[in-house]
Motif scaffolding. Sequence first.
Motif, PDB file in Angstrom:
ATOM      1  N   PHE A 144       0.831  -1.190   0.000  1.00 11.41           N
ATOM      2  CA  PHE A 144       0.000   0.000   0.000  1.00 11.41           C
ATOM      3  C   PHE A 144       0.878   1.256   0.000  1.00 11.41           C
ATOM      4  N   ASN A 145       0.275   2.383  -0.383  1.00 14.22           N
ATOM      5  CA  ASN A 145       0.957   3.677  -0.380  1.00 14.22           C
ATOM      6  C   ASN A 145      -0.035   4.703   0.148  1.00 14.22           C
ATOM      7  N   ALA A 146      -0.346   4.555   1.424  1.00 17.80           N
ATOM      8  CA  ALA A 146      -1.397   5.380   2.019  1.00 17.80           C
ATOM      9  C   ALA A 146      -1.059   6.863   1.965  1.00 17.80           C
ATOM     10  N   ASP A 147       0.219   7.219   2.081  1.00 20.60           N
ATOM     11  CA  ASP A 147       0.608   8.625   2.089  1.00 20.60           C
ATOM     12  C   ASP A 147       0.320   9.301   0.750  1.00 20.60           C
ATOM     13  N   SER A 148       0.213   8.498  -0.300  1.00 19.63           N
ATOM     14  CA  SER A 148      -0.053   9.058  -1.628  1.00 19.63           C
ATOM     15  C   SER A 148      -1.457   8.734  -2.130  1.00 19.63           C
ATOM     16  N   GLY A 149      -2.338   8.361  -1.216  1.00 22.88           N
ATOM     17  CA  GLY A 149      -3.727   8.154  -1.590  1.00 22.88           C
ATOM     18  C   GLY A 149      -4.053   6.794  -2.159  1.00 22.88           C
ATOM     19  N   ARG A 150      -3.214   5.804  -1.861  1.00 28.78           N
ATOM     20  CA  ARG A 150      -3.485   4.432  -2.300  1.00 28.78           C
ATOM     21  C   ARG A 150      -3.286   3.484  -1.124  1.00 28.78           C
ATOM     22  N   GLY A 151      -4.012   3.755  -0.065  1.00 30.03           N
ATOM     23  CA  GLY A 151      -3.949   2.942   1.130  1.00 30.03           C
ATOM     24  C   GLY A 151      -5.166   2.047   1.274  1.00 30.03           C
ATOM     25  N   PRO A 152      -5.290   1.359   2.405  1.00 29.82           N
ATOM     26  CA  PRO A 152      -6.432   0.469   2.628  1.00 29.82           C
ATOM     27  C   PRO A 152      -7.782   1.159   2.502  1.00 29.82           C
ATOM     28  N   ALA A 153      -7.914   2.359   3.032  1.00 31.85           N
ATOM     29  CA  ALA A 153      -9.212   3.051   2.974  1.00 31.85           C
ATOM     30  C   ALA A 153      -9.591   3.382   1.537  1.00 31.85           C
ATOM     31  N   GLU A 154      -8.610   3.811   0.743  1.00 31.74           N
ATOM     32  CA  GLU A 154      -8.889   4.138  -0.657  1.00 31.74           C
ATOM     33  C   GLU A 154      -9.257   2.884  -1.446  1.00 31.74           C
ATOM     34  N   VAL A 201     -12.669 -10.603  -2.007  1.00 30.22           N
ATOM     35  CA  VAL A 201     -11.367 -10.045  -2.363  1.00 30.22           C
ATOM     36  C   VAL A 201     -10.340 -10.449  -1.318  1.00 30.22           C
ATOM     37  N   GLU A 202      -9.290 -11.120  -1.781  1.00 27.65           N
ATOM     38  CA  GLU A 202      -8.173 -11.539  -0.936  1.00 27.65           C
ATOM     39  C   GLU A 202      -6.975 -10.644  -1.228  1.00 27.65           C
ATOM     40  N   LEU A 203      -6.260 -10.232  -0.188  1.00 30.56           N
ATOM     41  CA  LEU A 203      -5.057  -9.415  -0.346  1.00 30.56           C
ATOM     42  C   LEU A 203      -3.839 -10.169   0.176  1.00 30.56           C
ATOM     43  N   ILE A 204      -2.773 -10.199  -0.633  1.00 26.75           N
ATOM     44  CA  ILE A 204      -1.503 -10.769  -0.159  1.00 26.75           C
ATOM     45  C   ILE A 204      -0.382  -9.761  -0.391  1.00 26.75           C
ATOM     46  N   PRO A 205       0.687  -9.824   0.416  1.00 21.12           N
ATOM     47  CA  PRO A 205       1.855  -8.985   0.142  1.00 21.12           C
ATOM     48  C   PRO A 205       2.470  -9.366  -1.202  1.00 21.12           C
ATOM     49  N   GLY A 206       3.087  -8.398  -1.872  1.00 17.89           N
ATOM     50  CA  GLY A 206       3.661  -8.642  -3.182  1.00 17.89           C
ATOM     51  C   GLY A 206       5.119  -9.047  -3.143  1.00 17.89           C
ATOM     52  N   THR A 207       5.597  -9.572  -4.245  1.00 21.70           N
ATOM     53  CA  THR A 207       6.985 -10.035  -4.326  1.00 21.70           C
ATOM     54  C   THR A 207       7.970  -8.891  -4.135  1.00 21.70           C
ATOM     55  N   VAL A 208       7.657  -7.714  -4.660  1.00 24.21           N
ATOM     56  CA  VAL A 208       8.549  -6.573  -4.490  1.00 24.21           C
ATOM     57  C   VAL A 208       8.528  -6.109  -3.038  1.00 24.21           C
ATOM     58  N   GLU A 209       7.345  -6.026  -2.475  1.00 27.46           N
ATOM     59  CA  GLU A 209       7.206  -5.616  -1.075  1.00 27.46           C
ATOM     60  C   GLU A 209       7.983  -6.542  -0.153  1.00 27.46           C
ATOM     61  N   GLU A 210       7.848  -7.836  -0.361  1.00 30.82           N
ATOM     62  CA  GLU A 210       8.488  -8.799   0.532  1.00 30.82           C
ATOM     63  C   GLU A 210      10.011  -8.789   0.422  1.00 30.82           C
ATOM     64  N   LYS A 211      10.528  -8.279  -0.701  1.00 27.49           N
ATOM     65  CA  LYS A 211      11.986  -8.224  -0.890  1.00 27.49           C
ATOM     66  C   LYS A 211      12.568  -6.842  -0.600  1.00 27.49           C
ATOM     67  N   ASN A 212      11.719  -5.911  -0.184  1.00 28.73           N
ATOM     68  CA  ASN A 212      12.152  -4.542   0.059  1.00 28.73           C
ATOM     69  C   ASN A 212      12.533  -4.372   1.529  1.00 28.73           C
ATOM     70  N   PRO A 213      13.820  -4.254   1.837  1.00 27.37           N
ATOM     71  CA  PRO A 213      14.217  -4.149   3.250  1.00 27.37           C
ATOM     72  C   PRO A 213      13.728  -2.875   3.925  1.00 27.37           C
ATOM     73  N   ALA A 214      13.352  -1.875   3.115  1.00 22.98           N
ATOM     74  CA  ALA A 214      12.868  -0.621   3.698  1.00 22.98           C
ATOM     75  C   ALA A 214      11.384  -0.668   4.020  1.00 22.98           C
ATOM     76  N   ASP A 215      10.689  -1.684   3.536  1.00 20.84           N
ATOM     77  CA  ASP A 215       9.248  -1.802   3.779  1.00 20.84           C
ATOM     78  C   ASP A 215       9.029  -2.606   5.053  1.00 20.84           C
ATOM     79  N   ARG A 216       8.607  -1.946   6.089  1.00 20.98           N
ATOM     80  CA  ARG A 216       8.410  -2.605   7.384  1.00 20.98           C
ATOM     81  C   ARG A 216       6.938  -2.793   7.734  1.00 20.98           C
ATOM     82  N   LEU A 217       6.062  -2.467   6.791  1.00 27.77           N
ATOM     83  CA  LEU A 217       4.627  -2.643   7.025  1.00 27.77           C
ATOM     84  C   LEU A 217       4.017  -3.274   5.790  1.00 27.77           C
ATOM     85  N   TRP A 218       4.017  -4.588   5.752  1.00 30.47           N
ATOM     86  CA  TRP A 218       3.525  -5.308   4.586  1.00 30.47           C
ATOM     87  C   TRP A 218       1.998  -5.270   4.545  1.00 30.47           C
ATOM     88  N   THR A 219       1.486  -5.587   3.368  1.00 29.96           N
ATOM     89  CA  THR A 219       0.047  -5.557   3.110  1.00 29.96           C
ATOM     90  C   THR A 219      -0.757  -6.334   4.140  1.00 29.96           C
TER      91      THR A 219
END
Length: 348
Positions: A144-154, A201-219
Motif C-alpha cells: 500500500f501507499n497510504a501517504d499518496s492516496g493508495r492505502g487500505p481506505a482508498e 477479495v483476498e489481499l496478499i503482500p507482493g513479491t517486491v514488497e516482501e523483498k524490500n528491506p525498507a518496507d516494514r509494514l507489509w500488506t
Amino acid sequence: MRTGIRAAMIAVTAAVAAAVTAAPAGAGTGPEGQRAYSATTSVGVHNAYDTAKYPYFADALDSGASLLELDVWTNGLGGRDFRVSHANPLANNNNCEGATSPGRLRTKARNQPLSGCLADIRAWHDAHPGHRPVLLKVEMKDGFNADSGRGPAELDTLLGAKLGDALYRPADLAGSHATLDEAVRADGWPDRSALAGKFVVELIPGTVEEKNPADRLWTDREYATHLRDLAAAGRLRQAGAFPAVHGAAAGDPRARYADPTIRPWFVLFDGDAATYTGGGIDTAWYDSRHYLLVMTDAHKVPPAIDLTRPTEPQARARVALLAKAHASFATADWYPLPQVLSSVVPRG
C-alpha cells in the motif's frame, strides 16, 4: 516429500479424481452449492489479467475459474491509480477495459487501472446474475501507499464503488461476532449457493514488497490492522477485502505477527502447494476451523505436471489430490482447460 506421505497422497488420487465434476461457469447452485464455501475445493488462474491467457478479463470470468488473480502497483511514480501489471510498476499492462455495461465488454481499449478491471467485473456480474462465487486474489506488488492516496481506505472505497452489492465484505462474514476468526469458527462461511453472485477479495503482500528491506509494514499486517481499527470504531462495514497470511508454515502461521490483536482478522491463508503437502504442515487444521486455504503452483506438487497444458485427467487428478490435502483453491496457469477450471469438489 516424505515417502510415506507421498505414497498416501498418490494412493487417494485415483479414487478422488473421479469425484471431480464440472459446475456450470455461471452457477452458484448445484450439488456443491449446498456445501459451505469453506467445505469445497475449486480451481484458480494465476495472473488472469494477462492478455496471453485471456484477450479480455471478461474471458477470464467466463472461464469458470473460482479464483482470478490481479497484480496491483501503488508507487507514486506511475500516477495516483492502483495500476494492474505484472512487471511494469509505472503503467498498466492488462486485459481490463473499464466496461460500463455488459454491452461494452470486449469493445474498449485495454490496459486500464484497477478501477477498469473492477468495472469489467461489475459489468460481467450484471450479465450473469447468480454466478458462481469468485475469489479475486490481489497481490499488492509493492504494498500500500497510504501517504499518496493508495492505502487500505482508498482501496475499500474503490471496491465498494465499483462492485457495490456484488462485494462480499468482512462485515458480512463477521455478523454479530467480534472478529473474523470468531465468526468462521462458530458459524463458518455461508453455503456456496448463498454466495452466488458475490466476489470475495483476498489481499496478499507482493513479491517486491516482501523483498524490500525498507518496507516494514507489509500488506497483510497493514490491512489486518485496518480491519481491527474499523471494527473497534464500529465501521467494519466500510472494509472490502480479506487479508491473507502469505507463505506456507507449520502450526498457526499467524504467530508471526507480534501484535496478537490483529491475528483474529486472518481467516485466509495462501502459499505454495508443494510446501503444504510436503510433510510437516497439518493442513487439516485449516479445514477444521473453516479457514480458506489457497494452494498455489499446483502443478509443482510431485509428481510435477505441466504448468499450462497438462492433460485434463492429470489436472483433475491434481485438483483431487489437493482437495484431499484440504485446499480450498488449487491455482496454476491452466487457462486452456475450462472444464477443469469450473470444477468444484468436496474438501478433505
